[in-house]
Each structure stands twice: as C-alpha cells, then as structure tokens.
Design a protein around this motif. Structure first.
Motif, PDB file in Angstrom:
ATOM      1  N   ALA A   1      -4.408   7.467   9.375  1.00 23.42           N
ATOM      2  CA  ALA A   1      -4.004   6.116   9.763  1.00 23.42           C
ATOM      3  C   ALA A   1      -4.223   5.092   8.656  1.00 23.42           C
ATOM      4  N   ILE A   2      -5.107   5.409   7.703  1.00 25.37           N
ATOM      5  CA  ILE A   2      -5.453   4.416   6.676  1.00 25.37           C
ATOM      6  C   ILE A   2      -4.238   3.924   5.877  1.00 25.37           C
ATOM      7  N   PRO A   3      -3.410   4.810   5.324  1.00 26.31           N
ATOM      8  CA  PRO A   3      -2.285   4.303   4.513  1.00 26.31           C
ATOM      9  C   PRO A   3      -1.358   3.340   5.247  1.00 26.31           C
ATOM     10  N   PRO A   4      -0.850   3.696   6.458  1.00 20.94           N
ATOM     11  CA  PRO A   4       0.032   2.723   7.114  1.00 20.94           C
ATOM     12  C   PRO A   4      -0.670   1.429   7.504  1.00 20.94           C
ATOM     13  N   LEU A   5      -1.953   1.517   7.871  1.00 21.56           N
ATOM     14  CA  LEU A   5      -2.678   0.305   8.241  1.00 21.56           C
ATOM     15  C   LEU A   5      -2.841  -0.623   7.039  1.00 21.56           C
ATOM     16  N   LEU A   6      -3.250  -0.058   5.906  1.00 22.24           N
ATOM     17  CA  LEU A   6      -3.423  -0.874   4.710  1.00 22.24           C
ATOM     18  C   LEU A   6      -2.078  -1.400   4.212  1.00 22.24           C
ATOM     19  N   GLN A   7      -1.029  -0.604   4.404  1.00 23.67           N
ATOM     20  CA  GLN A   7       0.312  -1.049   4.017  1.00 23.67           C
ATOM     21  C   GLN A   7       0.736  -2.233   4.866  1.00 23.67           C
ATOM     22  N   ALA A   8       0.365  -2.186   6.170  1.00 25.50           N
ATOM     23  CA  ALA A   8       0.716  -3.288   7.065  1.00 25.50           C
ATOM     24  C   ALA A   8      -0.044  -4.560   6.708  1.00 25.50           C
ATOM     25  N   ILE A   9      -1.302  -4.384   6.271  1.00 23.16           N
ATOM     26  CA  ILE A   9      -2.101  -5.532   5.861  1.00 23.16           C
ATOM     27  C   ILE A   9      -1.494  -6.211   4.642  1.00 23.16           C
ATOM     28  N   GLY A  10      -0.967  -5.402   3.727  1.00 21.04           N
ATOM     29  CA  GLY A  10      -0.379  -5.925   2.513  1.00 21.04           C
ATOM     30  C   GLY A  10      -1.430  -6.224   1.459  1.00 21.04           C
ATOM     31  N   HIS A  11      -0.973  -6.574   0.288  1.00 21.74           N
ATOM     32  CA  HIS A  11      -1.839  -6.923  -0.843  1.00 21.74           C
ATOM     33  C   HIS A  11      -2.698  -5.751  -1.309  1.00 21.74           C
ATOM     34  N   VAL A  12      -2.347  -4.536  -0.884  1.00 21.96           N
ATOM     35  CA  VAL A  12      -3.093  -3.347  -1.308  1.00 21.96           C
ATOM     36  C   VAL A  12      -2.094  -2.334  -1.840  1.00 21.96           C
ATOM     37  N   SER A  13      -2.243  -1.923  -3.065  1.00 22.86           N
ATOM     38  CA  SER A  13      -1.342  -0.939  -3.653  1.00 22.86           C
ATOM     39  C   SER A  13      -1.828   0.463  -3.324  1.00 22.86           C
ATOM     40  N   LEU A  14      -0.987   1.212  -2.619  1.00 20.61           N
ATOM     41  CA  LEU A  14      -1.353   2.577  -2.238  1.00 20.61           C
ATOM     42  C   LEU A  14      -0.656   3.615  -3.091  1.00 20.61           C
ATOM     43  N   GLN A  15       0.222   3.200  -3.948  1.00 22.08           N
ATOM     44  CA  GLN A  15       0.926   4.161  -4.773  1.00 22.08           C
ATOM     45  C   GLN A  15       0.031   4.646  -5.902  1.00 22.08           C
ATOM     46  N   PRO A  16      -0.171   5.963  -6.010  1.00 25.64           N
ATOM     47  CA  PRO A  16      -1.026   6.468  -7.087  1.00 25.64           C
ATOM     48  C   PRO A  16      -0.392   6.206  -8.442  1.00 25.64           C
ATOM     49  N   GLY A  17      -1.157   5.605  -9.327  1.00 22.68           N
ATOM     50  CA  GLY A  17      -0.621   5.322 -10.650  1.00 22.68           C
ATOM     51  C   GLY A  17      -0.523   6.583 -11.482  1.00 22.68           C
ATOM     52  N   GLY A  18       0.535   6.721 -12.228  1.00 23.68           N
ATOM     53  CA  GLY A  18       0.676   7.890 -13.084  1.00 23.68           C
ATOM     54  C   GLY A  18      -0.346   7.851 -14.210  1.00 23.68           C
ATOM     55  N   MET A  19      -0.904   9.011 -14.523  1.00 25.17           N
ATOM     56  CA  MET A  19      -1.915   9.102 -15.568  1.00 25.17           C
ATOM     57  C   MET A  19      -1.449  10.089 -16.618  1.00 25.17           C
ATOM     58  N   SER A  20      -1.708   9.740 -17.852  1.00 24.78           N
ATOM     59  CA  SER A  20      -1.372  10.647 -18.943  1.00 24.78           C
ATOM     60  C   SER A  20      -2.393  11.770 -19.008  1.00 24.78           C
ATOM     61  N   LEU A  21      -2.061  12.817 -19.765  1.00 21.99           N
ATOM     62  CA  LEU A  21      -2.986  13.943 -19.912  1.00 21.99           C
ATOM     63  C   LEU A  21      -4.297  13.486 -20.553  1.00 21.99           C
TER      64      LEU A  21
END
Length: 354
Positions: A161-181
C-alpha cells in the motif's frame, strides 16, 4: 567447528530463496517499480510460497541485515535535526494515542468478529514488534499460526500500500533513479568502514545489554546515531549492501507464507486483511491529524504511524529519503511501550473477561 558447519549448510539451503529474491528485485528494478528490491523480492517469494514452494527463511543473514539497517538508520541522525525535536514530541504523543486506538480495535475485532481467543486476539493485535511479540506469545495460550499469519499479512499489505499512498500524497518521488556501474560499486574508505563496523558491533552489545526490543536493529541505530549526531563520522553504507538488505527483508516477509494454502487458511487470511485495512485507515487519519497540527511531513508521519514492521518501514523511509530518523524514533518508542505493557494488558483483560 560444528556450529560453523551448520551455519554454512543453512546458508547453502537459503541460497535458492535469496536467488529468487534477487531475481524478483532485479525484475522490479528493470520495470522501474517503486522500492524495487524490497517489493520485487517480497512479491516473488510470496507468490512462490503460496504456490507451495518450500522456501528456506533467512536466519543468520537476517540478523546481519538487521544490524546493517540499524547502522544505516543511525546515519540519518545528523546535527541539524535539533530544530525538529519539539515537533517530534507532539507527533510521538499522537502516535501513542493512535496506537492505543489500533490496539483496542484489533482486540475487539479479533475477539468479536474473528472469534479468536483472548490471548490470540492480544498478540495478533499488537501493531508492530512481530519478532518480540511471537516470542512472548509462545508462553501463552495464543494460536501461534494465527498470530504469525496476522502479522505477516499486515506487513505484506502495508508494503504494497505504501507506493500508491505516497503517490496520492504527492511531493514524494517513488521512481528509482538509474545508477551507473561506478555508483553501484562505490565503497566507503577504510576509515569510514571501520566506523560503521564499530557501530554495528558496539550496537549489538548495547542492544542486548539494555534488552531493547529488536536489539539487533535498535542497538546499532543508537550507536550510529550518536556517532553521526556528534559529527565523529559521516560514513554511509554502499548502495549494493542497501539493495541486498532490501532483498533479504523482502524475502523474510514472503517466506512467512511457506506451507500455507489459500484454501486452508482462507478465513484467517480474510480476517487479517480486514483488520489491516482498518488499522491502515486509523494510521492515515492520525498522520493527517499530526500533519495538520505540527506541519510535519505527511509522508514521514504516515510511515511512522503505520502499524508494524519497524525494520521494513524504517528501511522504506531510508530508501525513499523520507526522514528515516523521525520514522525510526516513532517505531522504537511504540514497540518499547507495547512490549512493556503487554503483560499488564493480558492480565487486565483476563480479569475483565473472567
């Protein structure tokens, strides 16, 4: 020598489970899911467990991961936190009131709706501290299978439930940032690694000496917090270890459903789901109230008030950068208060129902 051999054998038997968790986490990361290593590993092992696959749970590896998470959480306590401490007091008070309401509802629901015994209702209703609560339940007349399943389902639903709840709240980035090797392979200096290792070792000793709930988590967190608050070190944990910690925590949730069948335990699963949804609603309302009164982050309050899974929810806060020090402090206080009060509550309820 025999104990070392037994640990090696246990680790070997756990490797297939770990491989499944890493594969699930890797797939989730590739699909750009939020909290990929945690949720991917948890979903993969949960599905496999419910399908009848016998998965070995993490034992010594989970203990090591709890220490690592504790050290990581302590690193979130920086000297600039002092300005937020007055707000924490009000939030902690609201959290304790919400916890009392959660506990009252859980016991009522388990007794009068689910029809469980008093001991089972009390121990399955505790919003958090699954490891300590299960150990305490062993000395009672509680149905351990129901207690364990209720807590496992609760943590599973909360994490989903955490991702949709935090998405609904807004102002929280849930997308994992790409990382280099290079970023994935980053390692701390020898001096920083020594500080982190010292925090872990000293924290385990301190946690056991103080008899803290979940000593392997909160002991290292206290030592690491002291080191970082005083500015003695600013050492951080490498991203690969953070990802592995998420995988093992996700796996430890998924394997709790090993040996269960949806058909055989459908009733208990249904009761656990309904109870969790109600507790989640209480947590959301309490978090919204705390946010309205104090102005503190709604996302942080939500993670701090969620009913259970201190290692899991603290790790989520750390992974998403949602004030992990705030979240960890709330869970530590709640678990400590609940464990201290459980014997009193049990005796009181027994006399009241006699």
């Amino acid at each position: 020598m025999s104990s070392i051999r037994q640990r090696m054998i246990a680790m070997g038997r756990f490797l297939p489970t770990l491989a499944l968790g890493i594969a699930g986490g890797g797939l989730a990361y590739w699909l750009h899911m939020p909290l990929p290593w945690l949720l991917g590993a948890m979903i993969a092992t949960t599905v496999a467990s419910l399908a009848g696959v016998r998965l070995r749970p993490p034992s010594s590896s989970r203990k090591a991961v709890l220490v690592v998470i504790g050290v990581m959480l302590g690193s979130a306590f920086t000297p600039d936190l002092s300005g937020d401490l007055p707000l924490w007091g009000a939030s902690l008070a609201i959290m304790l009131l919400a916890t009392a309401l959660m506990m009252a509802f859980s016991v009522w629901f388990s007794r009068h709706v689910a029809g469980y015994s008093l001991d089972t209702a009390l121990y399955s209703g505790v919003p958090g501290g699954v490891s300590a609560v299960t150990l305490m339940a062993m000395d009672s007349n509680a149905d351990l299978r129901t207690v364990g399943m209720t807590h496992a389902v609760r943590i599973l639903i909360l994490l989903i439930a955490i991702p949709p709840l935090l998405q609904a709240i807004g102002h929280v980035s849930l997308q994992p940032g790409g990382m280099s090797l290079a970023q994935w392979l980053w390692l701390p200096t020898l001096e920083d690694a020594a500080w982190l290792a010292a925090a872990g070792v000293a924290g385990v000793w301190l946690g056991n000496w103080l008899r803290l709930p979940n000593a392997l988590l909160f002991g290292p967190a206290l030592i690491s917090a002291a080191l970082h608050l005083t500015g003695m070190t600013q050492a951080a944990i490498p991203p690969t270890i953070i990802a592995l910690a998420q995988v093992i925590i996700g796996v430890s949730v998924g394997v709790r459903f090993a040996g269960t069948s949806l058909l055989d335990v459908g009733y208990n699963l249904t009761m656990a789901v309904l109870q969790t949804i109600a507790l989640l609603l209480i947590a959301i309302l309490a978090a919204w109230g705390a946010h309205a009164l104090t102005g503190y982050s709604l996302a942080a309050a939500l993670l701090a008030y969620m009913p259970g899974g201190a290692p899991e929810l603290s790790l989520v806060a750390l992974s998403l950068g949602i004030d992990p020090a705030f979240v960890t402090s709330h869970h530590l206080l709640r678990i400590t208060v609940l464990i201290l009060l459980m014997p009193v509550l049990l005796n009181h309820c027994r006399r009241w129902s006699a």
